[in-house]
Structure formats: C-alpha cells, structure tokens
Write a protein that holds these residues in place. Structure first.
Motif, short mmCIF file in Angstrom:
data_model
loop_
_atom_site.label_atom_id
_atom_site.label_comp_id
_atom_site.label_asym_id
_atom_site.label_seq_id
_atom_site.Cartn_x
_atom_site.Cartn_y
_atom_site.Cartn_z
N GLU A 1 0.83 -1.20 0.00
CA GLU A 1 0.00 0.00 0.00
C GLU A 1 0.86 1.25 0.00
N GLN B 1 -13.40 3.40 1.14
CA GLN B 1 -12.13 4.12 1.30
C GLN B 1 -11.30 4.00 0.03
N LYS B 2 -10.50 5.04 -0.21
CA LYS B 2 -9.59 5.04 -1.36
C LYS B 2 -8.26 4.44 -0.92
N VAL B 3 -7.86 3.34 -1.58
CA VAL B 3 -6.62 2.63 -1.25
C VAL B 3 -5.71 2.64 -2.48
N THR C 1 -5.18 2.78 -7.93
CA THR C 1 -6.08 3.26 -6.88
C THR C 1 -7.35 2.42 -6.90
N ARG D 1 -6.45 6.96 4.40
CA ARG D 1 -7.37 6.56 3.32
C ARG D 1 -8.57 7.49 3.30
#
Length: 239
Positions: free
Chosen positions: A95, A118-120, A153, A102
């Motif tokens: 990550e 959530q944006k990872v 992403t 996040r």
C-alpha cells in the motif's frame, strides 16, 4: 472412528484472518521503450559477447533480425526467473501511504444504496529479463533485469485497522525489437492481473465441536486365491 466430547457442539472463540473486501483488476503496465544508449546499456557486452551496436550484433547473428525470437519473463532483482503465483516475495506489492490516511468515498450500489468506502493506493514493482534466441533455439543475448512499476487506486471497504494483501495471479510480458538502418528500439509491454484484499485479524464466536483423530485404516492386502495355472482338461488327464 474417533469419539466426540460429551457435548456435540459448543460456542468457541477463534482468531482468524477476515477478508473485508476483495477485487481483481487487469493492469496494462505503461509501455517501456529503449533506444540509443538505453538499448545498449540493458544488453551489456558481458551478457551478449558483442562488439558494435546491438543491431550490428544481431545482424551478424542472423541476416534478418526479425528471424530471431525475443522472449520476456518475470525475474527477481538478480535476474533469476520466478513464478509470480509461487514466488510472491520476489515482487513488491504494498500500500502507498497517503498523507491524510485513506480518504472516504461515497459510492452508490446497484440497489441505489449509498455506502462509504475508502480510497486505497497500491504499488506493484518487479523486474523482467529479455532474451534473444537464435533460429536454432540458442540464447545469444540476455538483458539485465529491467525494472517496472505501476501504481493503482482502488475503492474498497478498508476501515482503519485493515491491511492490504495483494498479489499477482497472472503475468504476461511481450517484446518487440526493431532494427533498421536508421532506427533501433526495443519495446516491452506487460499485462498482469492484480488481486487486492483488505484484511484484519479478528476474534469470532462460532458454534463448533471438537474433533479427535480418526482410527487409522490398515492398508488392504490382496492375497491371490488362484495359486495354480489354468488346466487343460480336454487333453489331460482325460486322455
């Protein structure tokens, strides 16, 4: 067979790895092209035993460089071939830490319900090696390990406390070498399938029963029942 405890079932607490979200994505890594000094550098003379430029060397090996086979495969940083499914430690898949953590993203589900995910961001890095093979199947030149990287992403269920677990489930590398009087270039294209999971260790209560070892089964031994060859009654002892 084995015997169970007096109570058939009871509630137990176990620690396990829970998957919060799981997606698979096909990724085309940006094309890598090498020409001029870059092309000469990735094919060192120690790997090719050549003099002059790469195209001069290849022309000397085969009148038509297009008759040569060019193959590409995944390796570790030292250039050793690896299987991406088996040798996951040879790749970097991790990550990318975001300054503010996040970021939450509102997503509308097919049902119309709005949920917050959530944006990872994930980083994948590795190496490939290019080999040039003669029409007779002999490797006449091999490149140094060529690094590649891609950042992706994802929008996932990734609450605080979960960790990214990602690995490559498919990998394909294609190459093309162009040699003309005025132009020389090697193109390397990579396609991979990236599986991404968000996980965390949790303790859960389940209804279960303890089990005991079963009784060992002895190997069956088949003893022959017919100890004698077939007889010939028409001729003996009838005659």
């Amino acid at each position: 067979m084995g015997h169970y405890h007096r109570r058939d079932k009871e509630k137990v607490c176990i620690r396990t790895r829970k998957v919060y979200d799981w997606v698979t994505r096909q990724i085309d890594v940006p094309l890598r092209s090498f020409s001029g000094d870059d092309l000469e550098m990735i094919f060192p003379t120690t790997n090719c035993q050549r003099t002059g430029t790469m195209c001069e060397f290849l022309t000397a090996q085969a009148m038509d460089p297009q008759a040569l086979t060019i193959r590409c495969f995944l390796t570790d940083a030292a250039g050793n071939p690896i299987d991406p499914v088996v040798d996951q430690d040879a790749l970097i898949c991790q990550e990318i830490t975001q300054p503010n953590g996040r970021q939450p993203v509102n997503v509308t589900l097919p049902s119309g319900e709005i949920v917050t995910l959530q944006k990872v961001k994930a980083l994948v890095k590795g190496h490939v090696v290019v080999q040039i093979v003669s029409p007779t199947g002999t490797v006449i030149c091999q490149s140094s390990p060529i690094p590649f990287a891609t950042a992706q992403t994802f929008i996932l269920c990734a609450p605080e406390g979960t960790q990214l677990n990602c690995h490559i489930s498919f990998f394909e590398c294609d190459t093309s070498l162009v040699c003309t009087d005025n132009f020389a270039q090697l193109d390397v294209s990579i396609t991979l399938c990236l599986e991404v999971q968000m996980e965390a260790d949790v303790k859960i209560e389940v209804e279960a029963r303890f089990c005991q070892p079963r009784e060992e089964l002895a190997e069956a031994v088949l003893c022959p029942t017919n100890k004698f060859p077939p007889q010939c009654p028409d001729v003996f002892p009838a005659m």
